[in-house]
Write a protein that holds these residues in place. Sequence first.
Motif, PDB file in Angstrom:
ATOM      1  N   ASN A  73      -3.322  -1.132  -3.913  1.00 42.87           N
ATOM      2  CA  ASN A  73      -4.722  -1.080  -4.362  1.00 42.87           C
ATOM      3  C   ASN A  73      -4.886  -0.140  -5.552  1.00 42.87           C
ATOM      4  O   ASN A  73      -5.585  -0.461  -6.524  1.00 42.87           O
ATOM      5  N   LEU A 139     -12.500  -3.803  -4.970  1.00 44.81           N
ATOM      6  CA  LEU A 139     -11.866  -3.057  -6.050  1.00 44.81           C
ATOM      7  C   LEU A 139     -12.657  -3.082  -7.360  1.00 44.81           C
ATOM      8  O   LEU A 139     -12.658  -2.089  -8.094  1.00 44.81           O
ATOM      9  N   LYS A 223      -8.627  -1.700   1.740  1.00 42.13           N
ATOM     10  CA  LYS A 223      -8.950  -1.763   0.320  1.00 42.13           C
ATOM     11  C   LYS A 223      -9.015  -0.373  -0.324  1.00 42.13           C
ATOM     12  O   LYS A 223      -9.271  -0.270  -1.517  1.00 42.13           O
TER      13      LYS A 223
END
Length: 277
Positions: A73, A139, A223
Amino acid sequence: MVTKKYSVARTLIYVFLVFLVVIYLAPLLWCVLVSLKDNTELIDNPFGWPEKLRFVNFVEAWKKAYLGKALLNSLIACTTSLIGTLFLGAMSAFAIGRMKWKLSKLTLTYFMVGMMIPVHCVLIPLFVHFSKIGLTDSLPSIILPYIVFGMPITIYILTGFFRSMPNELFEAASIDGCNIYRCFFTIALPLAQTGLFVTGLMTFVGNWNELLLAMVFISDKLKKTIPVTLSYFVGPYKTNYVQMFAAILIAIIPNIIVYSCFSNKIVDGLTQGAVKG
């Protein structure tokens, strides 16, 4: 006599530099020692050598905090924001530094004001706006702020590089039929490669270590980025220090590799930017 004084001064400089190296490396070495102990041994002997090297701490930290997913990530967020920052920042700096228009100085000042605005001032408005458009917990919710907050310093440094380029290069290119876009991509960008390299490293490392935006905008554990995952080892009643230090070492490895490989280019680029600006 002069040679003797020179030797003494040189020796003192080397002693001072060695002292600085010890100061900077001591915390890192201590982190390595802590990560190879268990919590009981850490409390009993915090600065001693571990009785048994417990490399299992790194394995447990990797699994407990989903460090593999967090590294991915962080890599996606930092790489994407880096490309966006350099692309938009370079085009803006080229327009300010090379193109003649009335509001160029005012535009540069406008971007420089962005360097003085802390992220805390825009945190709530951004969160409210992202919530309305369904952008939170993803993101892109941190990539977009990373790009925006990285542009001022990028524009500031690259403007100095573009302004220092000889006008004759662009005049000759224009005579040969190059439009403004070809001048930018084929002449300006290659000549500003050092500036792009420096601002790129600064942007990437800054975003890699960023915590506040990633903690506020992303709630899904799968995430989250590396800095946020380090908080998993700190609980309300117990903190697993040895695994936390193991995770910290894993998290800082990319930064160490980058600075070890490219430290000379960073110093050279900043020096050139200071002279050219």
